[in-house]
Design an enzyme around this catalytic site. Structure first.
Site, PDB file in Angstrom:
ATOM      1  N   LYS A 264      -4.185   0.355 -12.447  1.00 56.82           N
ATOM      2  CA  LYS A 264      -3.139   0.742 -11.473  1.00 56.82           C
ATOM      3  C   LYS A 264      -2.186   1.722 -12.148  1.00 56.82           C
ATOM      4  CE  LYS A 264       0.680  -0.081 -10.010  1.00 56.82           C
ATOM      5  NZ  LYS A 264       1.672   1.015  -9.941  1.00 56.82           N
TER       6      LYS A 264
ATOM      7  N   SER B  47       8.271  -1.736 -18.185  1.00 56.55           N
ATOM      8  CA  SER B  47       9.601  -2.233 -18.541  1.00 56.55           C
ATOM      9  C   SER B  47       9.547  -3.699 -18.985  1.00 56.55           C
ATOM     10  CB  SER B  47      10.530  -2.108 -17.339  1.00 56.55           C
ATOM     11  OG  SER B  47      10.043  -2.902 -16.286  1.00 56.55           O
TER      12      SER B  47
ATOM     13  N   GLY C 165       7.529  -6.906 -17.431  1.00 54.61           N
ATOM     14  CA  GLY C 165       6.674  -7.592 -18.407  1.00 54.61           C
ATOM     15  C   GLY C 165       6.967  -9.086 -18.459  1.00 54.61           C
TER      16      GLY C 165
ATOM     17  N   GLU D  35       3.091  -4.195 -23.459  1.00 51.80           N
ATOM     18  CA  GLU D  35       3.742  -3.187 -24.306  1.00 51.80           C
ATOM     19  C   GLU D  35       4.977  -2.751 -23.538  1.00 51.80           C
ATOM     20  OE1 GLU D  35       5.166  -0.110 -25.569  1.00 51.80           O
ATOM     21  OE2 GLU D  35       3.330   0.995 -25.080  1.00 51.80           O
TER      22      GLU D  35
ATOM     23  N   CYS E 112       8.613   5.006 -24.966  1.00 53.03           N
ATOM     24  CA  CYS E 112       9.154   3.668 -25.269  1.00 53.03           C
ATOM     25  C   CYS E 112       9.497   3.543 -26.754  1.00 53.03           C
ATOM     26  CB  CYS E 112       8.213   2.568 -24.812  1.00 53.03           C
ATOM     27  SG  CYS E 112       6.501   2.938 -25.091  1.00 53.03           S
TER      28      CYS E 112
ATOM     29  N   GLU F   7      17.748  -0.018 -23.214  1.00 49.42           N
ATOM     30  CA  GLU F   7      16.853   1.140 -23.172  1.00 49.42           C
ATOM     31  C   GLU F   7      17.270   2.070 -22.029  1.00 49.42           C
ATOM     32  OE1 GLU F   7      12.729   0.635 -21.907  1.00 49.42           O
ATOM     33  OE2 GLU F   7      12.146   1.778 -23.672  1.00 49.42           O
TER      34      GLU F   7
END
Ligand code: ADP
Length: 490
Positions: free
Chosen positions: A195, A248, A252, A269, A303, A400
């Site tokens: 996806k 994100s 996650g 990740e 990231c 972040e």
């Protein structure tokens, strides 16, 4: 011309490059893309489509299928059938041949893929053609090589694939992330449903065309476009034996919760807040260039971006001066221009998020520096931004941002640098700049981060594992380590 006491800063920032646009005439995009299921492009069950736009011009590039739960289930069923009947029975050597073929076809279509990546995602062509596409091909080559050598990857163990892998990827490195996910899964004998991110689906759909042309057995690779609900349906499908997610930390965590106790495996990740640490003995020009490369190229949409700078107090003022100077020379604008350093922010929503952090810093009275470069009228743009002397507890240091925003803090001792570098919820990556090898070992062994670069930054190779500590994720991708999450060993 700026004149300072530092001769290395006595150069003019008042000049312009002539435009050097990469042509997009050769790019062939359809006005509408269907879902890729069971080897065919098929319309979404509910007939819904959404637009994908060029963030540099705000014009629509194509509409793509919005995959529903039914579509996801159909794709997983087709992947399961392909796994049971064909792919898990094929020899490693045969699987490897298909992967080599895909790798070569990516290379053959590299120029087209790079241009589409820049049009759909906003990243500078310089990056998509030198990093994204070559690395995507390299990952297929690398894992193709492992397909018939799994007994050497796991000596003395019996290696079995897991089944169907559900894979969800973000928008910052669309084709490269697809390669990271698909190549090790297929090499180890699994089939996949991928996806892509809703803002950057086009290169994954081009990859679907490549998969079709490469004559991969139907159902081995399925690509279902859509937004969060499509991803959630994939995670919820119990026939996916494994979920691989990059995105994100918030999503996650949600995925981790929903998979807990199901016996299905996952790799996540997630976000990062990496520190680049410059010691006083470092080659400062090289370090400044590394810091710029680590956060400003690709708009900070990485990231593992070095979004925090920790600089030793004794050299802080000169490093900050050099950084400001360098920022003034960065070109923000047309992603298809070969001179562009910083392209378009990927979406309106992402730009709003970045701007809300910059506003927060302004309101809190932080010391802000932004370059004065011109930006185009239309599109989503953010000038490179520094926040100098930010407290460790400030959200700009802790959270972040995923944009071209760098916070700067100083330190006096190695201990203080390590303490500050480790003091965020994340632990994906980091950088150390020093002339002393012993200091590199001392610092890198104490940084709680999955990847640490020394006197360089953002260097990738398919043979190197990648992944994080703490809220940056679970598991590793890339290299030999990247095979392990796709196999069961007895
Ligand atoms: P980002 O902030 O980088 O966009 P997200 O985590 O929102 O990160 O998105 C990464 C990928 O996860 C995208 O493909 C997105 O569509 C998908 N996604 C978003 N929400 C969910 C969810 N609830 N379950 C599964 N996938 C999701």
């Amino acid at each position: 011309m700026t004149t300072t006491n530092d001769p290395s800063l006595n150069f003019s920032t008042d000049w312009k490059y002539a435009p050097a646009p990469e042509s997009s005439d050769h790019v062939q995009l359809k006005s509408r893309y269907d879902l890729f299921i069971d080897g065919e492009f098929t319309a979404p069950a509910q007939g819904a489509y959404f637009d994908t736009c060029n963030p540099a011009t705000e014009t629509n590039l194509a509409e793509v299928g919005d995959g529903s739960e039914d579509d996801v289930n159909r794709a997983v069923q087709s992947a399961r059938k392909a796994y049971d009947r064909v792919w898990s029975r094929l020899s490693g050597r045969e699987r490897g041949k298909y992967l080599f073929r895909i790798a070569r076809m990516i290379q053959e279509r590299a120029r087209e893929l790079a241009v589409i990546e820049s049009m759909d995602g906003g990243k500078p062509i310089r990056e998509s053609r030198t990093v994204d596409i070559p690395l995507a091909a390299a990952h297929f080559f690398y894992y193709a090589g492992w397909a018939d050598k799994l007994q050497y990857a796991f000596p003395g163990r019996e290696v079995r694939p897991l089944g169907v892998a559900g894979q969800i990827i973000p928008w910052n490195f669309p084709l490269l992330m697809a390669a990271w996910k698909i190549a090790p899964a297929l090499a180890t004998g699994n089939t996949v449903v991928l996806k892509p991110a809703e803002t950057t689906p086009l290169t994954a759909l081009k990859l679907a065309e490549i998969v079709q042309e490469a004559d991969l057995p139907p159902g081995v690779v399925n690509i279902v476009t859509g937004a969060g609900a499509t991803g959630a349906a994939l995670v919820a499908n119990p026939s996916c034996s494994k979920i691989a997610f990059t995105g994100s930390t918030e999503i996650g965590k949600r995925i981790q919760k929903s998979l807990a106790g199901t016996g299905r495996t996952y790799t996540l990740e997630l976000g990062g807040k990496a520190a680049n640490i410059i010691f006083e003995d470092a080659a400062l020009d090289q370090a400044v260039e590394g810091v710029v490369n680590g956060i400003f190229f690709n708009q900070g949409h990485v990231c593992c971006a070095g979004s925090r700078l920790l600089v030793q107090e004794s050299v802080a003022s000169i490093v900050i001066r050099k950084l400001k100077h360098r920022l003034e020379t960065l070109v923000v604008g047309d992603p298809l221009d070969k001179n562009t350093d910083i392209g378009a922010i990927n979406s309106r929503a992402q730009l709003d998020k970045i701007e809300s952090y910059i506003d927060r810093g302004r309101k809190d009275g932080l010391n802000l520096f932004q370059s004065e470069c011109p930006v185009p009228q239309k599109g989503y743009w953010c000038r490179p931004t520094l926040f100098i002397d930010v407290a460790q507890s400030h959200p700009l240091v802790q959270e972040e941002i995923f944009g071209p925003v760098l916070t700067i803090q100083t330190f006096r001792t190695v201990e203080e640098a390590v303490e500050k570098a480790n003091n965020t919820p994340y632990g994906l990556s980091g950088g150390v700049w020093t002339d002393k090898g012993s200091k590199i070992f001392k610092v890198t062994s104490r940084l709680r981060a999955g990847v640490v670069w020394a006197n360089t930054y953002n260097k990738f190779d398919p043979s190197s594992p990648f992944g994080g500590y703490k809220e940056s994720g679970v598991g590793r991708e890339g290299g030999l380590h990247g095979l392990a999450p796709y196999v069961s060993l007895t």
